[in-house]
Write an enzyme that holds these catalytic residues in place. Structure first.
Site, PDB file in Angstrom:
ATOM      1  N   VAL A 114     -15.418  18.388  47.095  1.00  0.00           N
ATOM      2  CA  VAL A 114     -16.490  18.589  46.154  1.00  0.00           C
ATOM      3  C   VAL A 114     -17.146  19.934  46.415  1.00  0.00           C
ATOM      4  CG1 VAL A 114     -16.907  16.116  45.817  1.00  0.00           C
ATOM      5  CG2 VAL A 114     -18.113  17.326  47.653  1.00  0.00           C
ATOM      6  N   VAL A 117     -19.568  20.723  49.394  1.00  0.00           N
ATOM      7  CA  VAL A 117     -19.068  20.592  50.760  1.00  0.00           C
ATOM      8  C   VAL A 117     -17.790  21.415  50.927  1.00  0.00           C
ATOM      9  CG1 VAL A 117     -18.096  18.974  52.441  1.00  0.00           C
ATOM     10  CG2 VAL A 117     -20.142  18.351  51.134  1.00  0.00           C
ATOM     11  N   CYS A 118     -16.742  20.973  50.263  1.00  0.00           N
ATOM     12  CA  CYS A 118     -15.423  21.550  50.511  1.00  0.00           C
ATOM     13  C   CYS A 118     -15.332  22.983  50.006  1.00  0.00           C
ATOM     14  CB  CYS A 118     -14.360  20.666  49.874  1.00  0.00           C
ATOM     15  SG  CYS A 118     -14.532  18.945  50.413  1.00  0.00           S
ATOM     16  N   VAL A 119     -16.133  23.334  49.036  1.00  0.00           N
ATOM     17  CA  VAL A 119     -16.195  24.717  48.572  1.00  0.00           C
ATOM     18  C   VAL A 119     -17.303  25.472  49.304  1.00  0.00           C
ATOM     19  CG1 VAL A 119     -16.564  26.235  46.588  1.00  0.00           C
ATOM     20  CG2 VAL A 119     -15.282  24.086  46.312  1.00  0.00           C
TER      21      VAL A 119
END
Lengths: 207, 207, 207, 207, 207, 207, 207, 207
Positions: A114, A117-119
């Protein structure tokens, strides 16, 4: 005040696709499923079209998060593929960072699931290390608009540039004449109204 | 340009829960009641899970603003609890600031009701005093989207980082392997789609 | 990095109400008419309650723009009232600026119609001259959300602080004990849910 | 013209929960995941609270659709449970219809995933056979608002009554005095603003 | 096919205001608090202006639901006031129905909180008994738009007419000349844009 | 069941434009001002193009409601023009109804401001007298979406057909060949995307 | 009251695809371009999958409206194809109606551009002639939501059933076992979340 | 901190209209077609009214993108017109930049299609070269709100000022008395509510 414009350059850009996994994508609610799928594949099309080095990574793909969506795996069979054993922030994974640095490129184009977070986490790390980071907002999804806009604000404040897959494509292409048919094909697959324009044009000019 | 990334660290963070009171919450209209309740309790779950020092405060709880929501009181029975006698900005209350400073921590995670006052005012004061402030946007509520976005702009301009409870959880956790089951339980309680992924996974892999 | 928090102070603030005229208000579409009326009068209530010097100005009030809404005229019978003969930017009117400077105050609280012109132009001028400017976003209206957000971005980039009438009231009040009943009355008139909380409270505690 | 009001009656109602499965729920986009989970469980709470016969059914639960959400299974351990081998319309499954008819009840309260198929098809069949059907709109989810509203129109035209879980609860209860505490508990679990009212009330009247 | 138009008539209409209580109103989320307050008071203004018999009722007003909003009590000091001891559907309370029938009127104008219960249930009962029922949609509130629209569908299918306070006022007035100033005053209080038109008009024609 | 389709016929239709006045239009909030202006003028274009008898009426045009918008007056200089002295429902004005009946037509196309009053009331009267009524929903405006949808429900239940200006134009035209250029011109003026299609077409086929 | 449920039957249904042309589609604004394209192709997939007779028609395809989108032409190379010379309502074209009647089928599944004209007009005609008509709402597009909902109301009042492509597919399929793999493939192509469920399932059960 | 306010000045401003082409405009979905057309023409009106040098450019106008909308061509017959042979970023075209520099002006007012490419790219280049850039947000369109807001963020971070056509007009005009009738005419054509105010005013004061 007049810093140079950080412009994407196909010889200096690398694409990071982070955690577009079959399970995690069910968390994405700030785009409809069809829009999101189209945007992610469009960004992947760009990476292919411009021959950008592309790095794939997943989080716990053997658990509920699920495998990487098969289309991405199929499009980049030879790309570095880092199935992270536990690090949430991909930048905390040495192999991932090594793979990026091995490309020798300083412009990072990133998208993932998401967004917050992941980006956001690898974006903030990459900026800290001096990379230029271009976040592809419409190929990155998260829980809702509030979370999306808060994540954008955090990344913008740290120096990330917010883009979308179409502006990435256009900035990399620079001039239509570099490969008119190639770009037209890409846009025709991913932008229905553009496809319609082309089909109308063909029909009218064929007369 | 490349300032270090201010990353949440469970050994340096303190959580402030400001004025989540049974009466005041009826003012919150930028989230539905169910979403807001879930987000606030999820942030509280994070504070518990990571053993973060947590400080509770209320404004005039014996008047129409009402008591702190009982769930929060129950979750943090030993937390410093400052029932402010009149200060609107919690930072104007000496006991509140003392309680924060007593933790020795420099990263403030803050949420409250209403965003533009009970969150924004102490955030601006804490930034002025050199704290890093992480505003949990989805556990903070206010009158409407215009007020929310104006408050975000004011806090962002002053250096606050906008986050959401899920990104707080993930940044603090760092690596799933630190306590996979614990984090999975937390997410399962608060993110229905994540719970569904886990239940599908269990069913499929049990075969 | 840690600049002092610019906090509203009732001894240093002046309120500018710009072009809330019976005709011009029909241009406002980013708030419903009821919300906008309530917000503008709430801000006026704050100016009265905190005895802030208040300056009224209008643009061509004898033409289609119409007169100042009568409630504002009635609330501030002795306030400087500058009916501008033609200047669109109120700051271009010497009398208006003189009236502000005559107060000796450096904190400008401003609201008006329309946000992108009647608020933004004097805000940018005042910032340039070293004033602190607090834009009351919810008592300022314009054509639509796109225009609103663009105007906010322009003013924020120039250093304006975005607020709303409620956060203005709370920051000026500081402590409920300064005049609990007065503030409660003000809020009860302008925030229906707060009024309901008070009425429930009275009913329950009367038993 | 003045047909009798078809009023829910706890002695004549049966609840059908259709295909609330861990996989299928990821298709639901007309409610946020939290809202939908809360609504479904609230309807289940009502079925329990009023001792209504309840029938569970699933579609291909051993495939990607996933198992029934465990909470429902746990709440109704003795309920008829029809894991349909292939029929999309539950009414095409003889065991399902037999289970309904075995209750001897003529008022069907139905909810499911997705509204336009798993709810609409059995609703249309049941109406055709003379049942009264009460569709619980907020415990039934589907792809988007267009599909939701089209499904509502089809069912309404056929004589279904559109309700929501709260109105089902209230119509079945009839009079608070039938079990005030029981209903209050149910509402307190599922409606945060109601819970807040109760907690404020308790606090104020305890003085 | 051409049934006579059921037109509101001030000699045959009675107004029912159901459960507009200080606590219950916090459940209303399909209107902003300011819009809802304005609409309810506007309907009350109409009842006064046209001298319509008005009946007030509440549900458990000594509990968390809270007292009737004081404005309504103050506007109708001599109206029948039925504090229901437990019936959720006001029509189940004999005194309430008696009070309606005592007026001898056959047109019921109804509004309340929440729409799907406190408005819908008595509406369905009244229609069954042959009354004409006019639901004032904008003075009736509930949890969200899905619930609102489902309740509308149920009432419409049973023969209720959906109106809003302004159309009620206009249908009862019939001709401006019946009392132009009176109606103008009412509208000026409740419709800011109408007030602005009047003030512009006065200013322009005074010249 | 299979009643004949009531199809608009240019030899049997009459257009009623009710209260599109310069003041009243400021009450319209369910369309943006530009959309609404465009829709109203498009409907007027249709009336002209198909030579439909058209009747104009206003409510108190010498007061704050303001004059009829000048464009409509200019387009229909010889149309019956009924400036109503006080009747809110235009059907209560004998001259208005006489003017309609004088046309001998039985299909009424109606639009006006506001939908719930100036459109709904004459619509209900006309239906009662056996006319077929076609409400042009997008050339009729009112306070907000709730009021709009409630008014639609009331009119639909009474037998009115809901249309939009474009479907009115197309149903009256029947076949493009009746006057291709005329209709194309009309659409080009009022539908920017249609205009663009035509201009692209001309450019491409000119080659 | 209990009329038989009109259920789609693959032996009695015919599909009409009306005016999905490359130019006209630029008028569609009630769906995003990607959603609309996906929905139209999904409906076409259903027609193929169930071997339904399918009839294509266009309006002025040699003018600005543009040709039929090539995908549809390619999918149904042998389908009756009526390029209408001028009739706006396809039902006014004898060849079109003949083609429908030649199928001997009484259930019409219809979709087209724009909903209020190209779908609504033939729908009303077909109903008048005794056909059952199933409008595929999400494969039919128009100018905006107001026009969409008005068109739905007109068609519903005349007896049309509103559906969506997914409910069409499911009602025609009846039982998954009729061709599980075929339907799964279709859904996997058109519903990204369904595809993800299938891919997760395959991954998990492969272990 | 107090940099001078960069204020538009009609002697130092040049207007760039980039790629408002009949085909490309079908990609614009963040404004309705009517709003967008009105905004673009309003900006063009401003350029004419203030005699600003204006530069037109197009991208591949002989292909599917289509010709420049004819209204713009007609309004600026003598303006530099650069039909770019392939450069996506207009700033990469030497003739375009030369035309700008030939005006000797340092304030660039820019609008175009699409915002994230045709506006953002030359904006970033112009800022880098020291121009002041004023982006006219409401005369620039793109795919959706996410793309719009991301493009705004990128341009704002680089120093662009976000405006709208109305604020451009007002900042250039400065004082109504410079040409009251001229500006009034312009606003009357493009802002329906302003036109209504003027028409009401004329009617009332004519008495």
């Amino acid at each position: 005040m007049t810093v140079p414009y950080k412009r994407l350059n196909k010889d200096d850009a690398v694409v990071l696709l982070v955690d577009h996994q079959t399970g995690l994508i069910s968390l994405v609610q700030d785009f409809t499923p069809n829009e999101f799928k189209n945007n992610v594949l469009a960004l992947a099309d760009c990476a292919k079209f411009f021959n950008l080095p592309t790095i794939l990574t997943t989080s716990f793909e053997t658990g509920p998060n699920g495998p990487l969506v098969p289309e991405l795996k199929a499009m980049f069979p030879d790309a570095p593929y880092i199935a992270r054993p536990g690090q949430i922030n991909a930048w905390d994974n040495e192999d991932f960072v090594k793979a990026i640095k091995a490309t020798g490129r300083k412009q990072i184009i990133i998208a993932g699931v998401v967004t917050d977070v992941c980006v956001a986490f690898p974006t903030l790390c990459a900026l800290e290390e001096g990379f230029d980071v271009f976040v592809v907002t419409d190929a990155s999804g998260t829980f809702n608009d509030v979370v999306q806009k808060a994540a954008w604000a955090r990344m913008t404040a740290a120096g990330a540039q917010l883009m979308n897959w179409f502006s990435v494509a256009c900035e990399l292409q620079g001039d239509w004449r570099n490969d008119m048919e190639g770009l037209a094909n890409l846009l025709s697959q991913r932008i229905p109204n553009y496809r319609n324009l082309m089909n109308s044009y063909s029909a009218f000019t064929a007369k």
